[in-house]
Design an enzyme around this catalytic site. Structure first.
Site, mmCIF file in Angstrom:
data_model
loop_
_atom_site.group_PDB
_atom_site.id
_atom_site.type_symbol
_atom_site.label_atom_id
_atom_site.label_comp_id
_atom_site.label_asym_id
_atom_site.label_seq_id
_atom_site.Cartn_x
_atom_site.Cartn_y
_atom_site.Cartn_z
ATOM 1 N N GLU A 1 -11.358 -6.199 0.599
ATOM 2 C CA GLU A 1 -11.814 -4.993 1.312
ATOM 3 C C GLU A 1 -13.103 -4.456 0.676
ATOM 4 O O GLU A 1 -13.187 -3.294 0.264
ATOM 5 C CB GLU A 1 -10.701 -3.939 1.378
ATOM 6 C CG GLU A 1 -9.516 -4.466 2.178
ATOM 7 C CD GLU A 1 -8.490 -3.418 2.627
ATOM 8 O OE1 GLU A 1 -8.541 -2.273 2.159
ATOM 9 O OE2 GLU A 1 -7.633 -3.772 3.471
ATOM 10 N N GLU B 1 -3.925 -9.689 5.318
ATOM 11 C CA GLU B 1 -3.065 -8.490 5.254
ATOM 12 C C GLU B 1 -2.716 -8.092 6.673
ATOM 13 O O GLU B 1 -3.604 -7.821 7.485
ATOM 14 C CB GLU B 1 -3.759 -7.336 4.514
ATOM 15 C CG GLU B 1 -3.865 -7.571 3.021
ATOM 16 C CD GLU B 1 -4.391 -6.373 2.235
ATOM 17 O OE1 GLU B 1 -4.165 -5.222 2.666
ATOM 18 O OE2 GLU B 1 -5.030 -6.608 1.194
HETATM 19 O O1 AHR Z 1 -1.430 -3.492 1.184
HETATM 20 C C1 AHR Z 1 -1.802 -2.253 0.673
HETATM 21 C C2 AHR Z 1 -3.306 -2.078 0.619
HETATM 22 O O2 AHR Z 1 -3.816 -2.087 1.915
HETATM 23 C C3 AHR Z 1 -4.075 -3.167 -0.087
HETATM 24 O O3 AHR Z 1 -4.120 -2.983 -1.451
HETATM 25 C C4 AHR Z 1 -5.435 -3.038 0.496
HETATM 26 O O4 AHR Z 1 -6.149 -4.244 0.506
HETATM 27 C C5 AHR Z 1 -5.175 -2.499 1.890
HETATM 28 O O5 AHR Z 1 -5.978 -1.419 2.188
#
Ligand code: AHR
Length: 536
Positions: free
Chosen positions: A216, A339
């Protein structure tokens, strides 16, 4: 009705207008008659093109994610070498290892997430009592004692028979630090880092193939612009070397947040593709970041919105893929959805920084529909990671001291794992709508594949909260004589497994599918259920 159809009739340029008109009228009559007939029989129709199977569903779509966040690592995976209460091997819970092996997890991403861009791997090697304590700034400001580090994670991956996916620190690290980490875990010759690894008790390198270059980068990973990050990526990726022993290093660029198409475009345009094996995408199903709604006591409206957000994954992948196709028509670079999952308000009474939530039948619906979407785009989506494995967000496992339970999401991932490395069969689907007031979503989603033993698997999800869905399935070009099935369902959408009743929701045998002829199936899916069929 919502339908997804493949365009199969193409007009030749020279065709006469009259012939076209006549054909259109005949086709229209056929469609009217056909829809009329269908209205009297089943409402949902799926046609599976068994002879057109060509793209493989990578098992890596079934990857997971373990961050130093809340009780994912500490208390979830790892209870410490000196814990005598909870059975473990080298500090890793035995029950967790067994459950994840059954799930056949193909890869595990670590150590974050946002944590990755604060993590200095050398803090987590060597004698545990000498490791520095740091503050986990993103997740609750708790003290991180670094007792679970590189050796612990990579040895655990060996025990799980899964491939590690290490997320490198770009936000607050250095190129040298990441290059050293690669050398430490992968180099089998003589070097300062391989000597250090051996000094710490590990002779052979682990051969880690998957490397994330930051996380991110547009947010917690450094608040960079796409253009700035693309340059940083080029620099870092240059020093993530293969050392000739991983069978090809796989570098993954920190990708877009949901529909930030500009981000994907800049990465694909500005990064030379010989430095890039994957581009990430993060998308969470969340109602509203300022009011995410409860994990269990949600309303049907909240359920509907979450499913809407989950199904948006289809449009996201389609559009990110279209951009990638412009710069990489051969599809050499993978889209890595590293994610994804549902994100709600934390369990009442739990630490807000720990992101601990229960997991209900709603989560089973997210998992089933999302995996069907990944299958559909398996030529581009070749890796994905559910967030997160234990005790965080849409977890597959929850723990409470010595107790452990498997969530509905676990069961969907386990039922679906028959698709791992199977060949995807394209399908057309006409589905009824799941209506809530004026709003609608496609009620039924599906995917199909043929595994290495020639068995065809069909995964079906009915997200409709109230109505069962009868489905007619034609397996075009197929010949089958035997069918078996499993179903995950429950009486309430809010149902979940608890430590008091850990097996309330579990897959059972499904006998509701009827095979007629060689290739015609009829199935009725109960409301909010997931079914996986096996045909031979
Ligand atoms: O999964 C939780 C968080 O969500 C992670 O650390 C981040 O990459 C995302 O914003």
């Amino acid at each position: 009705m919502t339908s997804t159809r493949t365009q199969r009739i193409l007009w030749s340029k020279g065709a006469l207008p009259e012939i076209r008109t006549a054909f259109c009228l005949t086709a229209l009559c056929m469609v009217v008659t056909y829809s009329h007939l269908r209205a009297q029989t089943a409402d949902n129709q799926i046609t599976i093109h068994t002879t057109e199977a060509k793209d493989t569903i990578s098992r890596h779509i079934y990857g997971h994610f373990a961050e130093h966040l809340g009780r994912c690592i500490y208390g979830g995976f790892y209870v410490g070498e000196n814990n005598s209460e909870i059975p473990h091997t080298d500090g890793v819970r035995t029950d967790v290892i067994e459950a994840l092996k059954k799930l056949k997890i193909p890869n595990l991403r670590w150590p974050g997430g946002c944590f990755a861009d604060t993590y200095h791997w050398k803090d987590g090697i060597g004698p545990k009592e000498e490791r520095p304590e740091i503050v986990n700034v993103w997740w609750g400001g708790v003290t991180e004692d670094n007792s679970f580090g590189t050796h612990d994670f990579l040895n655990m991956c060996e025990a799980l028979e899964t491939e590690p996916y290490l997320a490198g620190n770009v936000g607050s690290g250095t190129v040298q630090e990441l290059a050293d980490w690669v050398q430490y875990v992968n180099f089998d010759g003589v070097s300062p880092m391989s000597a250090l690894r051996q000094e710490n008790g590990r002779e052979e390198p682990w051969k880690v193939k998957y490397w994330g270059i930051g996380n991110e980068a547009w947010g917690c990973g450094g608040n960079m612009t796409a253009e700035y990050y693309a340059n940083e990526y080029r620099k870092y990726a240059t020093f993530v070397a293969d050392w000739n022993n991983t069978g090809g290093i796989f570098r993954i660029a920190s990708g877009a947040s949901s529909d930030d198409y500009h981000w994907t475009e800049v990465l694909m345009k500005n990064i030379p593709h010989q430095l890039l094996e994957g581009v990430a995408l993060h998308h969470y199903s969340v109602i509203d970041w300022s009011n995410k709604g409860p994990d269990v006591d949600f309303s049907e409206e909240q359920y509907f919105t979450i499913l809407q957000k989950a199904m948006f994954m289809d449009e996201l992948i389609e559009k990110h893929t279209a951009i990638m196709d412009q710069y990489d028509p051969e599809k050499d670079v993978a889209l890595v959805v590293d994610e994804w999952g549902g994100w709600y308000e934390v369990r009442p009474g739990s630490n807000p920084g720990f992101l601990y939530q229960q997991n209900t039948m709603r989560d089973a619906m997210i998992a089933g529909t999302t995996l069907n979407i990944f299958h559909k785009y398996c030529d581009r989506v070749r890796m994905a990671n559910l967030a997160q494995t234990i005790n965080v967000l849409q977890a597959v496992i929850l723990t409470e001291d010595e107790k452990m339970l498997l969530t509905p999401t676990y069961h969907v991932m386990e039922m679906y794992n028959v698709h791992q490395d199977a060949v995807m069969m394209p399908l057309d689907i006409e589905t009824k709508d799941y209506m809530l007031g004026e709003e609608k979503l496609p009620a039924v989603s599906a995917s199909a594949s043929r595994d290495q033993n020639g068995v065809t698997h069909i995964s079906l999800v009915n997200i409709d909260a109230k109505n069962p869905q009868p489905i007619n399935i034609t397996l075009e070009g197929g010949k089958y004589s035997k069918i078996t099935g499993r179903i995950l369902s429950s009486s309430q959408l809010q149902d979940h497994n608890s430590f008091e009743d850990p097996d309330k929701i579990a897959p059972t045998e499904f006998k509701g599918a009827k095979l007629s002829g060689n290739n015609q199936l009829t199935v009725t899916l109960p409301p909010f259920s997931v079914v996986v069929l096996a045909l031979q």
